[in-house]
Design an enzyme around this catalytic site. Structure first.
Site, short mmCIF file in Angstrom:
data_model
loop_
_atom_site.label_atom_id
_atom_site.label_comp_id
_atom_site.label_asym_id
_atom_site.label_seq_id
_atom_site.Cartn_x
_atom_site.Cartn_y
_atom_site.Cartn_z
N ARG A 38 7.86 3.85 -13.23
CA ARG A 38 7.69 5.19 -12.65
C ARG A 38 6.23 5.49 -12.35
O ARG A 38 5.93 6.16 -11.36
CB ARG A 38 8.27 6.24 -13.61
CG ARG A 38 9.78 6.27 -13.50
CD ARG A 38 10.39 7.25 -14.46
NE ARG A 38 11.80 7.44 -14.12
CZ ARG A 38 12.68 8.02 -14.92
NH1 ARG A 38 12.31 8.48 -16.09
NH2 ARG A 38 13.93 8.16 -14.53
N LYS A 199 33.59 3.72 -16.15
CA LYS A 199 34.63 4.76 -16.13
C LYS A 199 34.78 5.43 -14.78
O LYS A 199 33.79 5.86 -14.19
CB LYS A 199 34.27 5.84 -17.14
CG LYS A 199 34.45 5.38 -18.56
CD LYS A 199 34.33 6.57 -19.47
CE LYS A 199 34.65 6.18 -20.90
NZ LYS A 199 34.34 7.24 -21.83
N GLY A 356 21.32 3.46 -13.79
CA GLY A 356 20.64 2.85 -14.93
C GLY A 356 21.02 1.39 -15.14
O GLY A 356 20.17 0.50 -15.14
N GLY A 379 20.04 9.78 -12.68
CA GLY A 379 20.89 10.95 -12.42
C GLY A 379 20.76 11.51 -11.02
O GLY A 379 21.76 11.85 -10.38
P1 ADP Z 1 25.28 2.65 -13.90
O1 ADP Z 1 24.49 2.94 -15.17
O2 ADP Z 1 24.55 1.69 -13.01
O3 ADP Z 1 25.69 3.90 -13.19
P2 ADP Z 1 27.76 2.36 -15.37
O4 ADP Z 1 27.13 3.03 -16.54
O5 ADP Z 1 28.84 3.09 -14.66
O6 ADP Z 1 26.64 1.87 -14.33
O7 ADP Z 1 28.45 1.01 -15.83
C1 ADP Z 1 27.81 -0.01 -16.54
C2 ADP Z 1 28.60 -0.47 -17.72
O8 ADP Z 1 29.90 -0.91 -17.35
C3 ADP Z 1 27.95 -1.69 -18.35
O9 ADP Z 1 27.60 -1.38 -19.69
C4 ADP Z 1 29.02 -2.78 -18.31
O10 ADP Z 1 29.05 -3.60 -19.45
C5 ADP Z 1 30.28 -1.97 -18.19
N1 ADP Z 1 31.38 -2.77 -17.63
C6 ADP Z 1 31.43 -3.37 -16.43
N2 ADP Z 1 32.58 -4.05 -16.27
C7 ADP Z 1 33.30 -3.87 -17.40
C8 ADP Z 1 34.58 -4.33 -17.84
N3 ADP Z 1 35.36 -5.10 -17.07
N4 ADP Z 1 34.99 -3.96 -19.08
C9 ADP Z 1 34.20 -3.16 -19.85
N5 ADP Z 1 32.99 -2.70 -19.48
C10 ADP Z 1 32.53 -3.05 -18.27
#
Ligand code: ADP
Ligand code: MG
Length: 407
Positions: A38, A199, A356, A379
């Site tokens: 940053r 999710k 993230g 965010g």
């Molecule tokens: P970002 O932070 O980039 O927005 P997310 O927080 O939505 O991304 O998702 C990242 C998380 O999703 C990681 O911790 C990863 O381990 C988890 N993940 C990805 N694929 C799977 C899966 N098939 N089963 C469980 N967790 C998963």
């Protein structure tokens, strides 16, 4: 592209007091700075202002202090880190506003840099209180917002100031706005989004907004499991959201109406446990064993994604394809990352990634510098993908056109 934001090109800053809202909120523990990305992103704006002989006054929040002066929340050590990144002397004032701050600003010569204390030490910051905004405004002649990552908050230093001082976007803010415009608002088509991660319940608005704008949405990660389950497939012990199946079907139907095609995995990598080096096996997405979980997309899925990707001109990526933190379940994410990087390097694709875990995944794949743009805004980036207006950005917009984004 229509110009909708003023930038550093539109103001004369020589000998002026310029209030720069940066994001100095970096990880810092036990006297040591973590990732200073940053600060590096803020440096070009400060250096340009220094070169143009402005008096540079940097404002930022740092963490979430509960009271003024709370230990561990002073920006003093971060000002030292900024000094290292800039390779320029950086003065520090222990107050954010008031007589001491006024004196520190008055002592500045053109080309000098001052950091004021944590804006969140003052109650008026998060309340966007008019009196506090005025106190800040008294310290400067021009306001430069270079903290895109804080633009989803309507605080005094991120939004309020833009209404009472001449306000422009800093260089990093400008890059974020331009990347998002090119990827999301007026993309070269076909445009693909990758939506992965854990999710769907946290990404419903994102999926809805992208469905209205994208030609293809590739689903990966645990999100894809929910969509597979929504098609009636058995997903065994895979992470998925059983209460979201109807919602997933609705999103898909709405996307189809907008001519947006969803691309689901055709094969997945399954295992009994999510551990490094666990015995893994690739199965058809319709044949996930009842006692196993899908932890990554398989090679056939990667091939299908790659093939479609080669027909696209733009990609926006949020969410890893699998559990990229745990090998061998990092393979799908890495393969897709490498393909995006090589198409970008060949000049065939404009690529923007953010979020993230996505930024970590992109860096783990070693291709962070090979994409068109990687947003570290977290965010604020996700809120863009959700189609929300960011108060910090809206306040900078040139008033005549509030309908579109461009930089
Ligand atoms: P970002 O932070 O980039 O927005 P997310 O927080 O939505 O991304 O998702 C990242 C998380 O999703 C990681 O911790 C990863 O381990 C988890 N993940 C990805 N694929 C799977 C899966 N098939 N089963 C469980 N967790 C998963
Ligand atoms: Mg995350």
């Amino acid at each position: 592209m229509t110009k909708l934001f003023r930038t550093l090109d539109d103001v004369n800053v020589e000998e002026k007091r310029v209030l720069v809202r940066g994001d100095l909120n970096i990880p810092y523990q036990d006297g040591k700075a973590g990732d200073v990305t940053r600060l590096q992103r803020l440096a070009p704006t400060i250096k340009e202002l220094v070169a143009k002989k402005a008096k540079v006054i940097v404002l930022s929040h740092f963490g979430r202090p509960k009271a003024k002066g709370e230990v561990g929340f002073t920006l003093f050590p971060i000002a030292r880190e900024l000094e290292k990144v800039l390779q320029l002397p950086v003065a520090f004032c222990t107050e954010t506003v008031g007589d001491k701050a006024k004196a520190a600003v008055a002592a500045l010569k053109p080309g000098e840099v001052l950091v004021l204390e944590n804006t969140r030490f003052e109650k008026g910051e998060e309340a966007n209180d008019a009196t506090f905004v005025k106190q800040l405004a008294e310290l400067g002649d021009i306001y430069v917002n270079d903290a895109f990552s804080a633009a989803h908050r309507a605080h005094a230093s991120t939004e309020g100031l833009a209404h009472i001082l001449p306000a422009v976007a800093g260089r990093d803010m400008q890059s974020e706005l331009s990347a998002i415009t090119k990827a999301l608002i007026e993309p070269a088509r076909p445009v693909m989004a990758i939506a992965g991660g854990s999710k769907i319940s946290t990404k419903l608005d994102l999926l809805k907004n992208l469905s209205a704008r994208m030609d293809y949405i590739v689903l990966g990660g645990a999100m894809a499991n929910t969509f597979l389950a929504a098609e009636g497939k058995a997903v065994g012990k895979s992470m998925h959201e059983a209460d979201m199946l109807a919602t997933a079907r609705d999103i898909r139907a709405a996307a189809a109406k907008n001519n947006c095609t969803f691309i689901l995995p055709v094969d997945v990598v399954v295992a009994s446990e999510c551990k490094a080096g666990a015995a893994a096996q690739t199965v058809d997405a319709a044949e996930i064993p009842a006692d196993k979980m899908a932890l990554d997309v398989g090679p056939k899925s990667v091939a299908a994604i790659t093939e479609k990707l080669r027909t696209c001109k733009t990609i926006v990526w949020n969410g890893p394809m699998g559990v990229f933190e745990v090998p061998p379940f990092d393979a799908g994410t890495k393969a897709v990352a490498k393909e995006i990087a090589s198409l970008t390097q060949a000049g065939k694709l404009l690529s923007v990634a953010g979020g993230g875990d996505t930024v970590s995944a992109v860096n783990a794949a070693g291709i962070g510098k090979q994409l068109s743009y990687v947003s570290t805004a977290g965010g604020a980036f996700l809120e863009w993908l959700e189609g929300r207006e960011l108060p910090g950005v809206e306040a900078l917009r040139i008033q005549s056109d509030k309908s579109r984004v461009s930089a």
